[in-house]
Design an enzyme around this catalytic site. Structure first.
Site, PDB file in Angstrom:
ATOM      1  N   ASN A   7       0.880  -1.170   0.000  1.00 15.90           N
ATOM      2  CA  ASN A   7       0.000   0.000   0.000  1.00 15.90           C
ATOM      3  C   ASN A   7       0.920   1.224   0.000  1.00 15.90           C
ATOM      4  O   ASN A   7       1.425   1.622   1.044  1.00 15.90           O
ATOM      5  CB  ASN A   7      -0.881  -0.048   1.250  1.00 15.90           C
ATOM      6  CG  ASN A   7      -1.875   1.104   1.306  1.00 15.90           C
ATOM      7  OD1 ASN A   7      -1.850   1.987   0.448  1.00 15.90           O
ATOM      8  ND2 ASN A   7      -2.725   1.092   2.305  1.00 15.90           N
ATOM      9  N   ARG A  90      -2.465  -2.048  -3.547  1.00 16.91           N
ATOM     10  CA  ARG A  90      -3.673  -1.254  -3.377  1.00 16.91           C
ATOM     11  C   ARG A  90      -3.575  -0.052  -4.311  1.00 16.91           C
ATOM     12  O   ARG A  90      -2.588   0.678  -4.266  1.00 16.91           O
ATOM     13  CB  ARG A  90      -3.775  -0.783  -1.929  1.00 16.91           C
ATOM     14  CG  ARG A  90      -5.002   0.039  -1.693  1.00 16.91           C
ATOM     15  CD  ARG A  90      -5.093   0.458  -0.261  1.00 16.91           C
ATOM     16  NE  ARG A  90      -6.349   1.176  -0.045  1.00 16.91           N
ATOM     17  CZ  ARG A  90      -6.708   1.687   1.112  1.00 16.91           C
ATOM     18  NH1 ARG A  90      -5.932   1.552   2.162  1.00 16.91           N
ATOM     19  NH2 ARG A  90      -7.849   2.326   1.236  1.00 16.91           N
ATOM     20  N   HIS A 179     -12.967   2.915  -0.246  1.00 18.28           N
ATOM     21  CA  HIS A 179     -12.986   1.870   0.798  1.00 18.28           C
ATOM     22  C   HIS A 179     -13.651   0.590   0.276  1.00 18.28           C
ATOM     23  O   HIS A 179     -14.201  -0.200   1.054  1.00 18.28           O
ATOM     24  CB  HIS A 179     -13.790   2.301   2.042  1.00 18.28           C
ATOM     25  CG  HIS A 179     -13.174   3.392   2.850  1.00 18.28           C
ATOM     26  ND1 HIS A 179     -13.918   4.377   3.455  1.00 18.28           N
ATOM     27  CD2 HIS A 179     -11.894   3.647   3.192  1.00 18.28           C
ATOM     28  CE1 HIS A 179     -13.131   5.196   4.121  1.00 18.28           C
ATOM     29  NE2 HIS A 179     -11.880   4.776   3.967  1.00 18.28           N
ATOM     30  N   ASN A 210     -10.454   6.935  10.196  1.00 20.08           N
ATOM     31  CA  ASN A 210      -9.983   8.291   9.953  1.00 20.08           C
ATOM     32  C   ASN A 210     -10.754   8.890   8.774  1.00 20.08           C
ATOM     33  O   ASN A 210     -11.195  10.023   8.805  1.00 20.08           O
ATOM     34  CB  ASN A 210      -8.500   8.203   9.649  1.00 20.08           C
ATOM     35  CG  ASN A 210      -7.804   9.397  10.155  1.00 20.08           C
ATOM     36  OD1 ASN A 210      -8.413  10.273  10.780  1.00 20.08           O
ATOM     37  ND2 ASN A 210      -6.526   9.463   9.870  1.00 20.08           N
ATOM     38  N   GLY A 211     -10.885   8.071   7.725  1.00 19.73           N
ATOM     39  CA  GLY A 211     -11.834   8.368   6.646  1.00 19.73           C
ATOM     40  C   GLY A 211     -13.020   7.443   6.867  1.00 19.73           C
ATOM     41  O   GLY A 211     -12.838   6.319   7.304  1.00 19.73           O
ATOM     42  N   ARG A 240     -11.768  15.689   7.248  1.00 20.33           N
ATOM     43  CA  ARG A 240     -12.482  16.068   6.012  1.00 20.33           C
ATOM     44  C   ARG A 240     -13.906  16.502   6.330  1.00 20.33           C
ATOM     45  O   ARG A 240     -14.558  15.917   7.189  1.00 20.33           O
ATOM     46  CB  ARG A 240     -12.544  14.871   5.057  1.00 20.33           C
ATOM     47  CG  ARG A 240     -11.197  14.460   4.546  1.00 20.33           C
ATOM     48  CD  ARG A 240     -11.287  13.242   3.649  1.00 20.33           C
ATOM     49  NE  ARG A 240     -10.195  12.330   3.943  1.00 20.33           N
ATOM     50  CZ  ARG A 240     -10.204  11.040   3.689  1.00 20.33           C
ATOM     51  NH1 ARG A 240     -11.240  10.479   3.107  1.00 20.33           N
ATOM     52  NH2 ARG A 240      -9.162  10.286   4.004  1.00 20.33           N
ATOM     53  N   ASP A 282      -8.838  12.658  16.318  1.00 18.83           N
ATOM     54  CA  ASP A 282      -8.899  11.306  16.888  1.00 18.83           C
ATOM     55  C   ASP A 282     -10.065  11.204  17.876  1.00 18.83           C
ATOM     56  O   ASP A 282     -10.184  12.019  18.791  1.00 18.83           O
ATOM     57  CB  ASP A 282      -7.576  10.979  17.588  1.00 18.83           C
ATOM     58  CG  ASP A 282      -7.483   9.505  17.916  1.00 18.83           C
ATOM     59  OD1 ASP A 282      -8.332   9.013  18.696  1.00 18.83           O
ATOM     60  OD2 ASP A 282      -6.571   8.847  17.397  1.00 18.83           O
ATOM     61  N   GLY A 330     -11.360   1.544  12.438  1.00 22.30           N
ATOM     62  CA  GLY A 330     -10.890   2.006  13.749  1.00 22.30           C
ATOM     63  C   GLY A 330     -11.992   2.408  14.720  1.00 22.30           C
ATOM     64  O   GLY A 330     -12.035   1.948  15.862  1.00 22.30           O
ATOM     65  N   GLY A 332     -15.495   2.159  14.060  1.00 27.23           N
ATOM     66  CA  GLY A 332     -16.586   1.178  14.012  1.00 27.23           C
ATOM     67  C   GLY A 332     -16.293  -0.052  14.852  1.00 27.23           C
ATOM     68  O   GLY A 332     -17.191  -0.620  15.487  1.00 27.23           O
ATOM     69  N   GLU A 333     -15.014  -0.477  14.892  1.00 21.75           N
ATOM     70  CA  GLU A 333     -14.668  -1.694  15.638  1.00 21.75           C
ATOM     71  C   GLU A 333     -14.435  -1.429  17.122  1.00 21.75           C
ATOM     72  O   GLU A 333     -14.602  -2.323  17.950  1.00 21.75           O
ATOM     73  CB  GLU A 333     -13.386  -2.316  15.054  1.00 21.75           C
ATOM     74  CG  GLU A 333     -13.583  -2.908  13.678  1.00 21.75           C
ATOM     75  CD  GLU A 333     -12.272  -3.258  12.991  1.00 21.75           C
ATOM     76  OE1 GLU A 333     -11.321  -3.655  13.681  1.00 21.75           O
ATOM     77  OE2 GLU A 333     -12.202  -3.120  11.750  1.00 21.75           O
TER      78      GLU A 333
HETATM   79  P1  ADP Z   1      -7.548   4.851   8.612  1.00 16.59           P
HETATM   80  O1  ADP Z   1      -8.644   5.519   7.839  1.00 16.59           O
HETATM   81  O2  ADP Z   1      -6.344   5.717   8.811  1.00 16.59           O
HETATM   82  O3  ADP Z   1      -7.244   3.433   8.171  1.00 16.59           O
HETATM   83  P2  ADP Z   1      -8.535   3.594  11.008  1.00 16.59           P
HETATM   84  O4  ADP Z   1      -9.612   2.728  10.452  1.00 16.59           O
HETATM   85  O5  ADP Z   1      -7.325   2.939  11.541  1.00 16.59           O
HETATM   86  O6  ADP Z   1      -8.168   4.777  10.045  1.00 16.59           O
HETATM   87  O7  ADP Z   1      -9.198   4.457  12.184  1.00 16.59           O
HETATM   88  C1  ADP Z   1      -8.430   5.386  12.897  1.00 16.59           C
HETATM   89  C2  ADP Z   1      -9.341   6.100  13.874  1.00 16.59           C
HETATM   90  O8  ADP Z   1     -10.018   5.148  14.689  1.00 16.59           O
HETATM   91  C3  ADP Z   1      -8.555   6.950  14.855  1.00 16.59           C
HETATM   92  O9  ADP Z   1      -8.375   8.240  14.354  1.00 16.59           O
HETATM   93  C4  ADP Z   1      -9.440   6.960  16.063  1.00 16.59           C
HETATM   94  O10 ADP Z   1     -10.280   8.078  15.942  1.00 16.59           O
HETATM   95  C5  ADP Z   1     -10.274   5.719  15.961  1.00 16.59           C
HETATM   96  N1  ADP Z   1      -9.964   4.730  16.999  1.00 16.59           N
HETATM   97  C6  ADP Z   1      -8.995   3.802  16.999  1.00 16.59           C
HETATM   98  N2  ADP Z   1      -9.028   3.074  18.140  1.00 16.59           N
HETATM   99  C7  ADP Z   1     -10.033   3.578  18.885  1.00 16.59           C
HETATM  100  C8  ADP Z   1     -10.590   3.288  20.177  1.00 16.59           C
HETATM  101  N3  ADP Z   1     -10.112   2.311  20.919  1.00 16.59           N
HETATM  102  N4  ADP Z   1     -11.636   4.019  20.587  1.00 16.59           N
HETATM  103  C9  ADP Z   1     -12.147   5.003  19.828  1.00 16.59           C
HETATM  104  N5  ADP Z   1     -11.665   5.330  18.609  1.00 16.59           N
HETATM  105  C10 ADP Z   1     -10.647   4.634  18.151  1.00 16.59           C
END
Ligand code: ADP
Length: 400
Positions: A7, A90, A179, A210-211, A240, A282, A330, A332-333
């Protein structure tokens, strides 16, 4: 068989080497600050972070360093480069040229570059990664896996904007969506988990990171998605803005004395959660600040959850109902609070979550957080874009 997944971004290059016999990750890491002073490669070895500092003026040096390190006597994970059967890359954008992954032939590489205007920040570095890899591994098959192609099944009414049609035919201005590997993976996992293979299904997937983007998936195919012509569209995100009335950008430019490019940059990098809160992009920082009583941090979280909720409502209308809602990425999980805020007052659709299950920590597995008796299944599914890329790579390179 082993597949290397790459990537490549403008100044970074992330990789994973995956053993496809059991789909386990053999090695993973990334180069940072490519073409900038102070470039380094970072990876885990026996649970410890290893950092190798080395100049990387271009992606070629980065790829060479990754490959050298993979076969290194001390830090290596494989004996020789011949063990890498194929490389999956990617790539952001397929335009309307491809509807799935393709081999990284010279012709396909040129086609990808011909639409670099559609993704100026990603397309060129993505392809630089492919070219650099081809240089070092000329006999290894390269496969291009796109962020957009899962959305190629959207009907015209979902992807044509309300602007003169010639802008689509002449300049390719339409909704593309991004995505795609993630939406494809988690909707596929949901279908398997719920035993809906070959049956009708209506799934809404929320990739919240993040996105962020939300997709409507009918019988395994995408019918609509929130990101748009570029990844700036849809819900407000980390930095964004998400969807904006187009006249606002002209107005911002005039008020703040910025040209169109600067205004766009402002909407991409200084807006969203960061812009509203003035604190951070974040969600963990925003939650902490909101709990300490910071109004703008709370407002940012409210705006985000409300926007996601509105897309769920609109996609349940587009799908004519919903069987399953999926949270991934990030936020959602990991962020049970956001999931709770999104699902609140969606009982009328049959969406209700079990608070105790929702509060459990992410364990890397599929989690069913549906309240007993609720009509719609609500699942938390860890995404795995690298695995999708590796699987596609095997399929395209060897028909497996
Ligand atoms: P990317 O789009 O960079 O791949 P990710 O899917 O890794 O992003 O998501 C990153 C975001 O997920 C972080 O900016 C943060 O806001 C959020 N995040 C990560 N871990 C946690 C957590 N334990 N609790 C709440 N938010 C989280």
């Amino acid at each position: 068989m082993k597949v290397l997944v790459i990537n490549a971004g403008s100044s970074s290059l992330k990789y994973q080497l995956i053993d496809m016999d059991n789909e386990s990750v053999i090695a993973k890491g990334g180069c940072e600050r490519i073409a900038i002073e102070g470039s380094f490669l970072k990876f885990k070895f026996n649970g410890e972070d290893v950092v190798i500092e080395q100049p990387m003026p271009t992606h070629s040096e980065a790829i060479k360093l990754v490959l050298d390190t993979l076969v290194d006597q001390k830090y290596g994970f494989i004996k020789s480069m011949d063990e890498i059967d194929a490389v999956g890359h990617r790539v952001l954008h397929a335009g309307e040229m491809f509807t799935g992954p393709v081999l990284g032939t010279e012709e396909n590489i040129e086609k990808c570059l011909s639409i670099k205007e559609l993704g100026p920040l990603h397309q060129v570095p993505n392809i630089a990664g492919v070219k650099a890899c081809k240089e070092v591994m000329p006999n290894t098959p390269m496969v291009l896996v796109f962020d957009t192609t899962f959305h190629s099944t959207m009907p015209e009414k979902a992807y044509i904007f309300g602007i003169p049609y010639e802008l689509y035919t002449e300049h390719k201005i339409r909704r593309y969506g991004f995505h795609g590997t993630s939406h494809r993976f988690v909707s596929g996992e949901a279908i398997k988990y719920l035993g809906l293979e070959g049956k009708n299904s209506k799934i809404i997937t929320c990739h919240l990171g993040n996105g962020s983007s939300i997709s409507a998936v009918k019988d395994g195919k995408c019918v609509d998605t929130s990101m748009s012509f570029t990844p700036l569209g849809g819900v407000p995100m980390g930095t964004r803005s998400g969807d904006l009335d187009a006249s606002i950008t002209e107005f911002i430019g005039r008020k703040l004395g910025m040209d169109a490019t600067e205004t766009l940059n402002y909407c991409n990098k200084k807006s969203g959660m960061l812009g509203v809160s003035g604190i951070s992009s974040d969600f963990r920082d925003l939650r902490n600040a909101a709990e300490e009583g910071n109004h703008r941090a709370k407002l940012a979280l409210d705006i985000f959850a409300y926007s996601v909720k509105k897309f769920i409502g609109s996609y349940s209308a587009a799908l004519g109902g919903v069987d399953c809602l999926v949270f991934t990425a990030g936020i959602g999980e990991n962020d049970g609070n956001i999931r709770k805020m999104v699902c609140e007052e969606l009982e009328y659709l049959g969406i209700e979550i079990d608070e105790a299950k929702n509060a459990e920590r992410n364990n890397g597995q599929i989690r069913d957080i549906t309240k007993a008796g609720a009509k719609v299944k609500v699942l938390v599914i860890p995404t795995n874009e690298e695995l999708v890329i590796a699987r596609d790579t095997l399929k395209v390179a060897f028909g497996k």
